[in-house]
Design a protein around this motif. Sequence first.
Motif, PDB file in Angstrom:
ATOM      1  N   GLU A 143       0.821  -1.217   0.000  1.00 19.67           N
ATOM      2  CA  GLU A 143       0.000   0.000   0.000  1.00 19.67           C
ATOM      3  C   GLU A 143       0.854   1.266   0.000  1.00 19.67           C
ATOM      4  N   CYS A 144       1.959   1.217  -0.752  1.00 17.45           N
ATOM      5  CA  CYS A 144       2.837   2.386  -0.830  1.00 17.45           C
ATOM      6  C   CYS A 144       2.452   3.310  -1.979  1.00 17.45           C
ATOM      7  N   LEU A 145       1.645   2.832  -2.916  1.00 18.51           N
ATOM      8  CA  LEU A 145       1.194   3.645  -4.047  1.00 18.51           C
ATOM      9  C   LEU A 145      -0.233   4.092  -3.757  1.00 18.51           C
ATOM     10  N   THR A 146      -0.425   5.391  -3.645  1.00 17.00           N
ATOM     11  CA  THR A 146      -1.735   5.923  -3.271  1.00 17.00           C
ATOM     12  C   THR A 146      -2.110   7.087  -4.185  1.00 17.00           C
ATOM     13  N   MET A 147      -3.405   7.392  -4.201  1.00 19.14           N
ATOM     14  CA  MET A 147      -3.891   8.576  -4.905  1.00 19.14           C
ATOM     15  C   MET A 147      -4.016   9.697  -3.878  1.00 19.14           C
ATOM     16  N   THR A 148      -3.371  10.814  -4.134  1.00 16.11           N
ATOM     17  CA  THR A 148      -3.411  11.941  -3.210  1.00 16.11           C
ATOM     18  C   THR A 148      -4.618  12.827  -3.508  1.00 16.11           C
ATOM     19  N   LYS A 149      -4.810  13.852  -2.696  1.00 16.02           N
ATOM     20  CA  LYS A 149      -5.898  14.805  -2.926  1.00 16.02           C
ATOM     21  C   LYS A 149      -5.452  15.981  -3.785  1.00 16.02           C
ATOM     22  N   ASN A 150      -4.249  15.931  -4.308  1.00 13.84           N
ATOM     23  CA  ASN A 150      -3.717  17.017  -5.128  1.00 13.84           C
ATOM     24  C   ASN A 150      -4.247  16.883  -6.557  1.00 13.84           C
ATOM     25  N   TYR A 151      -5.165  17.762  -6.943  1.00 16.59           N
ATOM     26  CA  TYR A 151      -5.719  17.721  -8.298  1.00 16.59           C
ATOM     27  C   TYR A 151      -5.246  18.887  -9.149  1.00 16.59           C
ATOM     28  N   ASP A 152      -4.557  19.841  -8.556  1.00 12.01           N
ATOM     29  CA  ASP A 152      -4.125  21.026  -9.287  1.00 12.01           C
ATOM     30  C   ASP A 152      -2.630  20.931  -9.562  1.00 12.01           C
ATOM     31  N   TYR A 153      -2.268  20.297 -10.657  1.00  9.06           N
ATOM     32  CA  TYR A 153      -0.854  20.192 -11.018  1.00  9.06           C
ATOM     33  C   TYR A 153      -0.670  20.456 -12.505  1.00  9.06           C
TER      34      TYR A 153
END
Length: 197
Positions: A143-153
């Motif tokens: 579980e080291c690969l996750t989706m973050t809450k950062n959508y503004d990139y």
Amino acid sequence: MGYKRRNSYLGAALVAALTLTKGLRLTWRHLVRHRRRVPQSVATPGYFAQPDGPVTVQYPREAIPVPEVGRYRLYLETEDCIGCDQCARVCPVDCITIEKVKAVGELGQTSDGSKKRFWLPTFDIDMAKCCYCGLCTVVCPTECLTMTKNYDYAEYDREGFIFHFGNLSPAQAREKEAELAAFEAAKAAAKAAAPTP
């Protein structure tokens, strides 16, 4: 009531004036009942109880909270990655590129107790190709690969969407490969020199 005839010039002007008045009345009513909308998540119980107010928020000073299960930018905890390749194999668009070098000894353990046996000179994620399906996060055993809450990139260049998570520089990778080759050669020589029963 000859003015209602729309094919006459005066009738068309009157219809336009009535339509404009109706639209302005609706706009004025919205402006008078104007209230600030509170930025809140869709999961909040009173989210749909705010029918009036501005449609937009003052971004970036205000932002609507993203859902807990939202799928946005991928992030890898490199220290917890065991280099199993499952994320790259399951990815339907091949946006994950992994190159690994086997370590001569153990590299330690991850936060969940799994043993690390590979160096990761390259672990690149191309978010320009990603379809945000989340399959890579589901199959990850540590579980080291996750989706973050950062959508503004947003980026000016497409290369800016490639995120590098490798833990070795190219020079260090060549050094580890040479170390592995020497170790395997010594192991093969020891095996060849051992007497056969």
